[in-house]
Enzyme design. Structure first.
Site, PDB file in Angstrom:
ATOM      1  N   ALA A 130     -14.192 -14.040  -2.002  1.00 13.34           N
ATOM      2  CA  ALA A 130     -13.187 -14.426  -3.004  1.00 13.34           C
ATOM      3  C   ALA A 130     -13.036 -13.363  -4.084  1.00 13.34           C
ATOM      4  O   ALA A 130     -13.984 -13.073  -4.820  1.00 13.34           O
ATOM      5  CB  ALA A 130     -13.562 -15.765  -3.650  1.00 13.34           C
ATOM      6  N   VAL A 337       4.977  17.506  -2.684  1.00 13.33           N
ATOM      7  CA  VAL A 337       5.411  18.762  -3.309  1.00 13.33           C
ATOM      8  C   VAL A 337       4.521  19.917  -2.838  1.00 13.33           C
ATOM      9  O   VAL A 337       4.993  21.040  -2.621  1.00 13.33           O
ATOM     10  CB  VAL A 337       5.389  18.633  -4.857  1.00 13.33           C
ATOM     11  CG1 VAL A 337       5.557  19.982  -5.533  1.00 13.33           C
ATOM     12  CG2 VAL A 337       6.476  17.662  -5.329  1.00 13.33           C
ATOM     13  N   GLU A 363      -9.089  -5.257 -10.879  1.00 11.28           N
ATOM     14  CA  GLU A 363      -8.596  -5.973 -12.078  1.00 11.28           C
ATOM     15  C   GLU A 363      -7.320  -6.762 -11.790  1.00 11.28           C
ATOM     16  O   GLU A 363      -6.427  -6.850 -12.639  1.00 11.28           O
ATOM     17  CB  GLU A 363      -8.386  -4.999 -13.232  1.00 11.28           C
ATOM     18  CG  GLU A 363      -9.691  -4.339 -13.606  1.00 11.28           C
ATOM     19  CD  GLU A 363      -9.963  -4.339 -15.080  1.00 11.28           C
ATOM     20  OE1 GLU A 363      -9.271  -5.022 -15.851  1.00 11.28           O
ATOM     21  OE2 GLU A 363     -10.928  -3.651 -15.448  1.00 11.28           O
ATOM     22  N   GLY A 364      -7.238  -7.338 -10.576  1.00 10.35           N
ATOM     23  CA  GLY A 364      -6.057  -8.088 -10.177  1.00 10.35           C
ATOM     24  C   GLY A 364      -5.124  -7.183  -9.410  1.00 10.35           C
ATOM     25  O   GLY A 364      -4.635  -6.189  -9.958  1.00 10.35           O
TER      26      GLY A 364
HETATM   27  C1  LIG Z   1     -13.919   0.074  -6.335  1.00  4.66           C
HETATM   28  C2  LIG Z   1     -13.856  -1.372  -6.763  1.00  4.66           C
HETATM   29  C3  LIG Z   1     -14.405  -1.751  -7.981  1.00  4.66           C
HETATM   30  C4  LIG Z   1     -14.383  -3.104  -8.373  1.00  4.66           C
HETATM   31  N1  LIG Z   1     -15.033  -3.490  -9.528  1.00  4.66           N
HETATM   32  C5  LIG Z   1     -15.191  -4.820  -9.789  1.00  4.66           C
HETATM   33  C6  LIG Z   1     -16.029  -5.260 -10.859  1.00  4.66           C
HETATM   34  O1  LIG Z   1     -16.615  -4.465 -11.614  1.00  4.66           O
HETATM   35  N2  LIG Z   1     -16.195  -6.599 -11.041  1.00  4.66           N
HETATM   36  C7  LIG Z   1     -15.574  -7.529 -10.256  1.00  4.66           C
HETATM   37  O2  LIG Z   1     -15.766  -8.706 -10.474  1.00  4.66           O
HETATM   38  N3  LIG Z   1     -14.761  -7.128  -9.226  1.00  4.66           N
HETATM   39  C8  LIG Z   1     -14.570  -5.810  -8.973  1.00  4.66           C
HETATM   40  N4  LIG Z   1     -13.778  -5.400  -7.914  1.00  4.66           N
HETATM   41  C9  LIG Z   1     -13.121  -6.396  -7.088  1.00  4.66           C
HETATM   42  C10 LIG Z   1     -11.608  -6.418  -7.202  1.00  4.66           C
HETATM   43  O3  LIG Z   1     -11.214  -6.930  -8.456  1.00  4.66           O
HETATM   44  C11 LIG Z   1     -11.076  -7.225  -6.006  1.00  4.66           C
HETATM   45  O4  LIG Z   1     -11.279  -6.427  -4.853  1.00  4.66           O
HETATM   46  C12 LIG Z   1      -9.614  -7.604  -6.158  1.00  4.66           C
HETATM   47  O5  LIG Z   1      -9.451  -8.537  -7.186  1.00  4.66           O
HETATM   48  C13 LIG Z   1      -9.034  -8.168  -4.858  1.00  4.66           C
HETATM   49  O6  LIG Z   1      -9.851  -9.149  -4.308  1.00  4.66           O
HETATM   50  P1  LIG Z   1     -10.262  -9.076  -2.754  1.00  4.66           P
HETATM   51  O7  LIG Z   1     -10.788  -7.724  -2.497  1.00  4.66           O
HETATM   52  O8  LIG Z   1     -11.157 -10.221  -2.464  1.00  4.66           O
HETATM   53  O9  LIG Z   1      -8.908  -9.218  -1.970  1.00  4.66           O
HETATM   54  P2  LIG Z   1      -8.186 -10.607  -1.583  1.00  4.66           P
HETATM   55  O10 LIG Z   1      -8.133 -11.498  -2.760  1.00  4.66           O
HETATM   56  O11 LIG Z   1      -8.809 -11.113  -0.345  1.00  4.66           O
HETATM   57  O12 LIG Z   1      -6.726 -10.096  -1.265  1.00  4.66           O
HETATM   58  C14 LIG Z   1      -6.360  -9.483  -0.030  1.00  4.66           C
HETATM   59  C15 LIG Z   1      -4.858  -9.204  -0.088  1.00  4.66           C
HETATM   60  O13 LIG Z   1      -4.140 -10.448  -0.202  1.00  4.66           O
HETATM   61  C16 LIG Z   1      -3.299 -10.416  -1.359  1.00  4.66           C
HETATM   62  N5  LIG Z   1      -3.267 -11.746  -1.961  1.00  4.66           N
HETATM   63  C17 LIG Z   1      -4.290 -12.583  -2.201  1.00  4.66           C
HETATM   64  N6  LIG Z   1      -3.871 -13.722  -2.786  1.00  4.66           N
HETATM   65  C18 LIG Z   1      -2.533 -13.597  -2.927  1.00  4.66           C
HETATM   66  C19 LIG Z   1      -1.491 -14.412  -3.476  1.00  4.66           C
HETATM   67  N7  LIG Z   1      -1.749 -15.606  -4.050  1.00  4.66           N
HETATM   68  N8  LIG Z   1      -0.218 -13.967  -3.439  1.00  4.66           N
HETATM   69  C20 LIG Z   1       0.067 -12.750  -2.901  1.00  4.66           C
HETATM   70  N9  LIG Z   1      -0.855 -11.920  -2.376  1.00  4.66           N
HETATM   71  C21 LIG Z   1      -2.127 -12.337  -2.394  1.00  4.66           C
HETATM   72  C22 LIG Z   1      -3.953  -9.395  -2.292  1.00  4.66           C
HETATM   73  O14 LIG Z   1      -3.027  -8.878  -3.224  1.00  4.66           O
HETATM   74  C23 LIG Z   1      -4.438  -8.365  -1.285  1.00  4.66           C
HETATM   75  O15 LIG Z   1      -3.374  -7.515  -0.940  1.00  4.66           O
HETATM   76  C24 LIG Z   1     -13.750  -4.050  -7.547  1.00  4.66           C
HETATM   77  C25 LIG Z   1     -13.168  -3.654  -6.326  1.00  4.66           C
HETATM   78  C26 LIG Z   1     -13.245  -2.350  -5.922  1.00  4.66           C
HETATM   79  C27 LIG Z   1     -12.688  -1.978  -4.565  1.00  4.66           C
END
Ligand SMILES: Cc1cc2nc3c(=O)[nH]c(=O)nc-3n(C[C@H](O)[C@H](O)[C@H](O)COP(=O)(O)OP(=O)(O)OC[C@H]3O[C@@H](n4cnc5c(N)ncnc54)[C@H](O)[C@@H]3O)c2cc1C
Length: 382
Positions: A130, A337, A363-364
């Site tokens: 999640a 470019v 961050e979303g």
């Molecule tokens: C390098 C890195 C650093 C990070 N640092 C932190 C940190 O310090 N602390 C922390 O808590 N998290 C951190 N994150 C996590 C990051 O915030 C999440 O990866 C991000 O919020 C997306 O969540 P997910 O990877 O579970 O993708 P998912 O939520 O599984 O999403 C997968 C895809 O589905 C799309 N999607 C999901 N729900 C919807 C919807 N309702 N409508 C339309 N599209 C949707 C998403 O946009 C995405 O394209 C980090 C991630 C990375 C890769």
């Protein structure tokens, strides 16, 4: 009255951050990208100059800078290297919910020490199953006497192996959906914490990203931030402060990509003229300039609103989406470019293209920002 002019103090801060970025960050960016080595020495120097922890209020030993000041710093450091910039700004993300939701005593206990010595902190919300769906997390905090016992796994946590404390979101009542979430400050040396391997990411490779497992980790009730059930609100409120900063870093990256593209297009010739004389190249660069300017203005608007005590959720989402998409487009076009050289690791723009991608994810995601924007539009019409 609307002013687009920085104050003398802000111009000085910008120059300080720009000099630091050019001399200490940009010169070492390729090394940290290639090795993935955490830029600890650079962060320590940034901390000494007051370029980190910028949002901690003065009553807790902070510098009393505004969100706009933070954006000015983040754009400059982002222009040097957003991998190093993310390592610097992860503190701000962990501190923001503490600033928003913690008691005076908690702020003195956790924020003031960040100003007394170099320390890092991490924001732990995302889990393996999640990310966007925050209420889908599984981590639980079970009340046992005056303590909570936290069990669960977090994923993609920036600064996980370097932090002295973690800001953690967990369920205190799973029957209540997001209203059953609570937040805690967990010292990183608490028994039962396991930090995972360093993740090898596409870009921003020197930033420390890892999983963290909480195996029945005991944390005192005195470390719960806000009331039970306030966790979702507190964890999300942090983004109103942090998204303008992330947007500013994306603007910095885009600016750097455009500077490389302009320079290269004046040096490279084809068909007897510098390539910028071809309208296709000149227009690509014109679009870069216009989008960077617009992204910066949206970013400063989002920051100014929160600095004025106004709600900025909508403007922070505009800024984060537009700046992230701009960084991705400008970096991709900068590679174009450069032609074949753009695709090569000995030239600077391929790193920028790899680094840019994460701005549309962390961050979303850009999709979630659009969900927020649409919700704001349609809720207003109800
Ligand atoms: C390098 C890195 C650093 C990070 N640092 C932190 C940190 O310090 N602390 C922390 O808590 N998290 C951190 N994150 C996590 C990051 O915030 C999440 O990866 C991000 O919020 C997306 O969540 P997910 O990877 O579970 O993708 P998912 O939520 O599984 O999403 C997968 C895809 O589905 C799309 N999607 C999901 N729900 C919807 C919807 N309702 N409508 C339309 N599209 C949707 C998403 O946009 C995405 O394209 C980090 C991630 C990375 C890769």
């Amino acid at each position: 009255m609307i002013s687009f002019t920085l104050s003398d103090e802000q111009k000085q801060l910008q120059q300080l951050a720009r000099d630091f970025s050019q001399n200490e960050i940009a010169t070492k960016a390729a090394h940290h990208d290639q090795t993935g080595e955490f830029p600890e020495e650079i962060l320590k120097k940034a901390w000494e100059l007051g370029l980190m922890n910028h949002q901690i209020p003065t009553e807790y030993g902070g510098l009393g800078l505004t969100c706009l000041d933070g954006c000015i710093i983040a754009e400059e450091t982002g222009a040097g290297c957003t991998g190093i910039g993310t390592a610097m700004e992860a503190n701000m993300l962990a501190e923001a919910p503490v600033i928003v939701g913690a008691t005076d005593e908690q702020k003195k206990r956790f924020l003031t020490p960040m100003m007394h010595e170099f320390q890092l902190a991490a924001y732990c919300v995302t889990e393996p199953a999640a990310g966007s769906d925050v209420a889908g997390i599984k981590t639980v905090a079970k009340k046992v006497g005056n303590d909570y016992v936290i069990t669960g796994q977090k994923m993609w946590i920036t600064s996980a192996s370097k932090a002295t404390w973690f800001f953690v979101l967990a369920y205190t009542d799973q029957t209540k959906g997001h209203k059953g979430l609570s937040t805690f400050i967990v010292p990183a040396n608490s028994p039962g914490i396991e930090v995972g391997k360093k993740e090898i990411n596409m870009g921003q490779r020197c930033s420390d990203t890892r999983a963290i497992t909480f195996n029945e980790v005991k944390v005192s009730e005195a470390n719960r931030v806000g009331k039970e059930g306030d966790g979702f609100k507190i964890a999300m409120a942090a983004f109103d402060h942090s998204r303008p900063i992330v947007a500013a870093a994306a603007v910095g990256l885009a600016r750097s990509a455009m500077e490389h593209a302009v320079k290269y297009s004046k040096e490279r010739t084809s068909f007897g003229v510098p390539i910028y004389k071809h309208q296709a190249i000149a227009f690509m660069i014109a679009d870069m300039a216009k989008d960077i300017e617009a992204a910066r203005l949206l970013t400063w608007l989002a920051a100014s609103k929160i600095d004025n005590g106004e709600r900025n959720t909508l403007q922070a989402a505009y800024a984060k989406t537009f700046a992230a998409d701009t960084a991705m487009k400008v970096a991709t076009d900068a590679v174009q470019v450069f032609g074949g050289y753009g695709f090569n690791t000995e030239y600077p723009v391929e790193k920028l293209m790899r680094d840019a991608k994460i701005f549309q994810i962390y961050e979303g995601t850009s999709q979630i920002q659009r969900v927020i924007i649409a919700k704001e539009i349609f809720d207003r019409q109800k």
